[in-house]
Design a protein around this motif. Structure first.
Motif, short mmCIF file in Angstrom:
data_model
loop_
_atom_site.label_atom_id
_atom_site.label_comp_id
_atom_site.label_asym_id
_atom_site.label_seq_id
_atom_site.Cartn_x
_atom_site.Cartn_y
_atom_site.Cartn_z
N SER A 175 -13.24 7.48 8.00
CA SER A 175 -13.40 7.07 6.60
C SER A 175 -12.11 6.77 5.87
O SER A 175 -12.09 6.77 4.64
N TYR A 176 -11.02 6.47 6.60
CA TYR A 176 -9.83 5.98 5.91
C TYR A 176 -9.96 4.47 5.79
O TYR A 176 -9.82 3.73 6.75
N PHE A 177 -10.27 4.00 4.58
CA PHE A 177 -10.64 2.61 4.35
C PHE A 177 -9.48 1.81 3.76
O PHE A 177 -8.66 2.33 2.99
N THR A 178 -9.44 0.55 4.12
CA THR A 178 -8.53 -0.43 3.53
C THR A 178 -9.36 -1.57 2.97
O THR A 178 -10.16 -2.18 3.70
N VAL A 179 -9.21 -1.87 1.70
CA VAL A 179 -9.78 -3.08 1.10
C VAL A 179 -8.60 -3.90 0.61
O VAL A 179 -7.68 -3.38 -0.02
N ALA A 180 -8.57 -5.19 0.93
CA ALA A 180 -7.37 -5.97 0.67
C ALA A 180 -7.68 -7.46 0.61
O ALA A 180 -8.74 -7.92 1.07
N VAL A 181 -6.74 -8.19 0.06
CA VAL A 181 -6.76 -9.66 0.09
C VAL A 181 -5.39 -10.10 0.58
O VAL A 181 -4.35 -9.64 0.07
N ALA A 182 -5.39 -10.99 1.58
CA ALA A 182 -4.16 -11.56 2.10
C ALA A 182 -4.28 -13.08 2.11
O ALA A 182 -5.38 -13.62 2.27
N GLU A 183 -3.18 -13.76 1.96
CA GLU A 183 -3.19 -15.22 1.75
C GLU A 183 -2.50 -15.95 2.88
O GLU A 183 -1.48 -15.50 3.40
N LYS A 184 -3.06 -17.09 3.25
CA LYS A 184 -2.38 -17.99 4.17
C LYS A 184 -1.27 -18.72 3.40
O LYS A 184 -1.54 -19.33 2.36
N PRO A 185 -0.05 -18.66 3.86
CA PRO A 185 1.05 -19.29 3.10
C PRO A 185 0.84 -20.79 2.91
O PRO A 185 0.20 -21.47 3.73
#
Length: 207
Positions: free
Chosen positions: A195-205
């Motif tokens: 239950s160690y969660f990561t929610v994220a947004v990453a961008e293509k350069p």
């Protein structure tokens, strides 16, 4: 027997574990800001469908499990946003270069056999500046929990369709050439190794 278990039982276990009510707000958070044409990797039974923002025009769904796509039928039929299935294997997406505005990936990078290749394919089909939205579980920064995760990882892979407890989502996406825009990492409800969660947004350069 192993093939039957992987094909018939694992998708139902995943649907139950990852479709729990407590996870819905995490899914909603991951989907915030999606717009235009979206490729969703690991569509499963469609648990993210209720959280697609109105700015999404089309979802290209990639899912290897026939059982999962069958269970998704009602959600897809009732979705105000069209969903089109475009293949089984995220390692070779049946989409043109730079044809998608965004990508969504939830509880999938932990399982795909070649995560670097999958992320490379996502980057290929995203337009420059396109964003990858993700929600994943992974390796805890807490030493005692991480030790248990490493002990449990071989068993987890066998019983949960190749799922790893020890992958680090943010490291994986940055190694694949994405630029992190924001992220949140913390424990969700449940046993800590899972239950160690990561929610994220990453961008293509852009370049």
């Amino acid at each position: 027997m192993v093939g039957w278990y992987q094909d018939q039982i694992v998708p139902r276990l995943v649907d139950c574990a990852c479709g729990a009510r407590a996870i819905r707000r995490w899914r909603q958070r991951a989907a915030e800001g999606l717009a235009g044409s979206v490729v969703e990797i690991g569509f499963g039974s469609g648990p993210n469908v209720p959280f697609y923002p109105g700015d999404v025009s089309l979802v290209w769904a990639v899912e290897p499990s026939v059982v999962a796509t069958g269970r998704a039928a009602t959600r897809v039929e009732n979705s105000p946003i069209p969903v089109e299935f475009v293949g089984l294997d995220a390692r070779a997406l049946a989409l043109a270069d730079e044809s998608c505005d965004a990508a969504l990936c939830t509880f999938t990078l932990c399982t795909v056999p070649d995560v670097a290749l999958v992320l490379s394919e996502i980057r290929r089909v995203l337009r420059p500046g396109g964003r990858l939205h993700l929600l994943e579980h992974g390796l805890s920064p807490e030493g005692s929990v991480a030790r248990w995760q490493r002990r449990l990882d071989p068993l987890e892979r066998r019983v949960a369709g190749g799922c790893h407890l020890t992958r680090e989502p943010l490291a994986l996406v940055t190694e694949a050439g994405f630029v992190e825009r924001w992220s949140e990492q913390r424990y969700a409800k449940g046993p800590k190794p899972w239950s160690y969660f990561t929610v994220a947004v990453a961008e293509k350069p852009l370049g």
